[in-house]
Motif scaffolding. Structure first.
Motif, mmCIF file in Angstrom:
data_model
loop_
_atom_site.group_PDB
_atom_site.id
_atom_site.type_symbol
_atom_site.label_atom_id
_atom_site.label_comp_id
_atom_site.label_asym_id
_atom_site.label_seq_id
_atom_site.Cartn_x
_atom_site.Cartn_y
_atom_site.Cartn_z
ATOM 1 N N LEU A 191 8.337 76.326 103.668
ATOM 2 C CA LEU A 191 9.101 75.776 104.886
ATOM 3 C C LEU A 191 11.041 75.925 104.377
ATOM 4 O O LEU A 191 11.249 75.675 103.256
ATOM 5 N N ASN A 192 11.754 76.115 105.271
ATOM 6 C CA ASN A 192 13.277 75.958 105.446
ATOM 7 C C ASN A 192 13.174 75.034 105.983
ATOM 8 O O ASN A 192 14.609 74.575 105.550
ATOM 9 N N SER A 193 12.653 74.629 106.900
ATOM 10 C CA SER A 193 13.126 73.884 108.008
ATOM 11 C C SER A 193 13.155 72.252 107.375
ATOM 12 O O SER A 193 11.893 72.502 106.557
ATOM 13 N N GLY A 194 13.193 71.009 107.428
ATOM 14 C CA GLY A 194 12.566 70.237 107.502
ATOM 15 C C GLY A 194 12.776 69.070 106.400
ATOM 16 O O GLY A 194 12.437 68.542 105.498
ATOM 17 N N ASP A 195 14.255 70.192 105.870
ATOM 18 C CA ASP A 195 15.139 69.579 104.655
ATOM 19 C C ASP A 195 15.260 67.874 104.619
ATOM 20 O O ASP A 195 14.988 66.879 103.771
ATOM 21 N N ASP A 196 15.755 67.673 106.018
ATOM 22 C CA ASP A 196 15.733 65.624 105.456
ATOM 23 C C ASP A 196 14.499 64.939 105.758
ATOM 24 O O ASP A 196 15.202 64.102 104.963
ATOM 25 N N LYS A 197 13.227 65.414 105.944
ATOM 26 C CA LYS A 197 12.238 64.884 106.071
ATOM 27 C C LYS A 197 12.456 64.528 104.338
ATOM 28 O O LYS A 197 11.633 63.648 104.059
ATOM 29 N N PHE A 198 12.056 66.210 103.946
ATOM 30 C CA PHE A 198 11.467 65.738 102.624
ATOM 31 C C PHE A 198 12.885 64.830 101.991
ATOM 32 O O PHE A 198 12.272 64.184 100.879
ATOM 33 N N LEU A 199 13.950 65.100 101.852
ATOM 34 C CA LEU A 199 15.074 64.355 101.149
ATOM 35 C C LEU A 199 14.957 63.273 101.759
ATOM 36 O O LEU A 199 14.534 62.187 100.179
ATOM 37 N N THR A 200 14.494 62.703 102.594
ATOM 38 C CA THR A 200 13.685 60.795 103.482
ATOM 39 C C THR A 200 12.715 60.800 102.157
ATOM 40 O O THR A 200 12.710 59.338 101.109
ATOM 41 N N ARG A 201 11.653 61.803 102.112
ATOM 42 C CA ARG A 201 10.188 61.031 101.517
ATOM 43 C C ARG A 201 10.707 60.662 99.999
ATOM 44 O O ARG A 201 10.066 59.995 99.101
ATOM 45 N N TRP A 202 11.585 62.196 99.464
ATOM 46 C CA TRP A 202 11.871 62.231 97.879
ATOM 47 C C TRP A 202 12.766 60.312 97.692
ATOM 48 O O TRP A 202 12.581 59.713 96.840
ATOM 49 N N MET A 203 13.423 59.783 98.304
ATOM 50 C CA MET A 203 13.554 59.265 98.629
ATOM 51 C C MET A 203 13.415 58.000 97.904
ATOM 52 O O MET A 203 12.802 57.112 96.847
ATOM 53 N N VAL A 204 11.962 57.776 98.859
ATOM 54 C CA VAL A 204 11.207 56.161 98.797
ATOM 55 C C VAL A 204 10.035 56.412 97.885
ATOM 56 O O VAL A 204 9.691 55.982 96.806
ATOM 57 N N SER A 205 9.547 57.985 97.489
ATOM 58 C CA SER A 205 8.998 58.372 96.166
ATOM 59 C C SER A 205 9.524 58.223 94.676
ATOM 60 O O SER A 205 8.785 58.421 94.371
ATOM 61 N N HIS A 206 10.664 58.459 95.159
ATOM 62 C CA HIS A 206 11.251 58.316 93.794
ATOM 63 C C HIS A 206 12.068 56.584 93.373
ATOM 64 O O HIS A 206 12.711 56.672 92.374
ATOM 65 N N GLY A 207 11.846 55.688 94.338
ATOM 66 C CA GLY A 207 12.172 54.131 94.364
ATOM 67 C C GLY A 207 13.426 54.132 94.399
ATOM 68 O O GLY A 207 14.226 53.102 94.472
ATOM 69 N N TRP A 208 14.166 54.700 95.074
ATOM 70 C CA TRP A 208 15.647 54.646 95.845
ATOM 71 C C TRP A 208 15.515 53.605 97.246
ATOM 72 O O TRP A 208 14.455 54.599 98.161
ATOM 73 N N SER A 209 16.411 52.905 97.666
ATOM 74 C CA SER A 209 16.689 52.719 98.871
ATOM 75 C C SER A 209 17.026 53.542 99.899
ATOM 76 O O SER A 209 17.720 54.037 99.174
ATOM 77 N N THR A 210 17.118 53.125 100.798
ATOM 78 C CA THR A 210 18.122 53.662 102.055
ATOM 79 C C THR A 210 19.010 53.081 102.761
ATOM 80 O O THR A 210 17.973 51.698 103.193
ATOM 81 N N TYR A 211 19.686 53.388 103.889
ATOM 82 C CA TYR A 211 20.149 52.970 104.663
ATOM 83 C C TYR A 211 20.637 52.708 106.152
ATOM 84 O O TYR A 211 21.475 54.256 105.906
ATOM 85 N N MET A 212 20.628 52.654 107.007
ATOM 86 C CA MET A 212 21.040 53.300 108.507
ATOM 87 C C MET A 212 22.302 52.387 108.661
ATOM 88 O O MET A 212 22.100 51.626 109.746
#
Length: 412
Positions: A236-257
């Motif tokens: 996969l080359n596209s979908g990088d933003d989805k990967f980054l978002t999942r990495w935040m969730v799976s590694h205990g980081w919070s996100t904010y929009m």
């Protein structure tokens, strides 16, 4: 009402249940969006753009939009902008960057175009605490970085996203750009609602996404990011933003929009039928990523249950949307007491009214787009069918709108 439905009452029961469910969910999102509030910058912030922010821009064919976008980034006063391109584009990219700001724009290269490899190359050369990925056509307001950095005052926040709207390529928006604007309005409402309700988000869009550099410096992240395969076969080359978002969730980081005018970026979209190919690519990325979130990683269920629920809802959306036309066809082929034209006209009127209601936030800002609501209705049904097609073609990982090596803006 009972008289109208008495003839074939069982047909109306599932349709009524689906309708009640769909509009209840929309009302919940609308309420969440209404009470949502962005995080405002404070007087003495922990981070300042001029010392703590590097902007990384993976690109290959930057044009006129890049010049306007780069000037908008520089107006936010970052410490440095790293433009990462492929080796054969190095010289023209350096010339373009020097014409804008030779001191704060640095050009890097990788042997051949690969968006994720280019992003990691930018990470490797980043020396600030905060890294912001941006598309080469993302135009920012001068307050963008101040509002992004405000979220990182909370040490638990690892990723920050922004709201988006459409920048016209021509003097007036084409029907395709208006459809993109409708979709972004719906998205802005959804991400604000999910941020308020449970602090999560389906995707921090790659058009502009900010992260703590320490997270991205992790060799484990970089290896997984570059070597991301679907079914262990399709890189996969596209979908990088989805990967980054999942990495935040799976590694205990919070996100904010940050959904507000101070963090509202402008981005261009295909202004012709090729927009549909963009949507197809985004939809495949969504299927793959949401399946991983819900069924393989599963962190989303206990960290952000509302986001998990919206992911499931999106999976079911094609079926619920197509249930309406199916019910109408059934009624038209039965000996119903209303003529077929009456049934079809009533259904279409209902659809147009409900779509109008859903798009009121958009029409409040751009009332001239009201004429495109029927086209948006047609697009919704096309999208439902296309979404099912995307589900059965997840092995296709190309960009779809140009040669696979070329970098494009990423998805919702």
């Amino acid at each position: 009402m009972l008289y109208l439905t008495a003839d074939f009452f069982p047909i109306f029961v599932p349709l009524g249940v689906i309708g009640f469910y769909r509009y209840l969910l929309f009302l919940i999102k609308l309420c969440g969006w209404f009470v949502y509030r962005p995080i405002r910058p404070i007087a003495n912030p922990l981070y300042q753009a001029k010392d703590d922010v590097t902007i990384v821009v993976p690109t290959i064919d930057a044009g006129e939009e890049f010049c306007e976008a780069a000037r908008s980034w520089l107006a936010c006063n970052p410490k440095e902008i790293l433009v990462v391109t492929e080796a054969c584009m190095m010289e023209p990219m350096i010339t373009l960057a020097n014409s804008i700001d030779p001191d704060r724009i640095r050009v890097l290269s990788v042997p051949r175009a690969s968006k994720r490899v280019q992003m990691v190359e930018g990470v490797i050369h980043t020396k600030t605490d905060i890294l912001v990925f941006a598309d080469d056509d993302a135009i920012w307001p001068p307050t963008m970085l101040d509002y992004i950095l405000a979220c990182f005052e909370d040490e638990s926040v690892g990723g920050v996203g922004t709201s988006q709207t459409v920048k016209s390529i021509g003097k007036h928006q084409s029907i395709w750009e208006i459809l993109a604007g409708f979709r972004l309005t719906v998205r802005n409402i959804e991400v604000a609602a999910s941020t308020h309700i449970d602090g999560g988000v389906c995707c921090i869009s790659g058009r502009t996404g900010a992260y703590r550099t320490v997270i991205l410096k992790d060799p484990g992240f970089q290896d997984a990011f570059i070597n991301d395969y679907w079914c262990n076969r399709h890189l996969l080359n596209s979908g990088d933003d989805k990967f980054l978002t999942r990495w935040m969730v799976s590694h205990g980081w919070s996100t904010y929009m940050q959904v507000c005018k101070e963090a509202l970026l402008l981005s261009t979209f295909k202004n012709n039928w090729r927009f549909l190919k963009q949507v197809l690519r985004w939809t495949r990325n969504t299927w793959r990523s949401d399946f991983r979130s819900l069924c393989i990683e599963r962190f989303i269920w206990h960290r952000h249950p509302f986001v998990a629920y919206t992911m499931v809802d999106k999976c079911l959306n094609p079926l619920t949307l197509l249930s309406g036309p199916v019910s109408v066809l059934i009624l038209c082929n039965l000996d119903y007491h209303l003529p077929n034209w009456n049934i079809i006209a009533s259904y279409l009127a209902w659809l147009l009214i409900t779509r109008f209601v859903k798009l009121i936030p958009h029409l409040f800002k751009r009332p001239q787009d009201v004429w495109a609501i029927p086209a948006f209705l047609v697009f919704n049904f096309y999208f439902a069918i296309m979404k099912l097609y995307a589900l059965f073609t997840l092995h296709k990982t190309g960009w779809g709108t140009r040669q696979e090596a070329v970098i494009e803006e990423n998805h919702y």
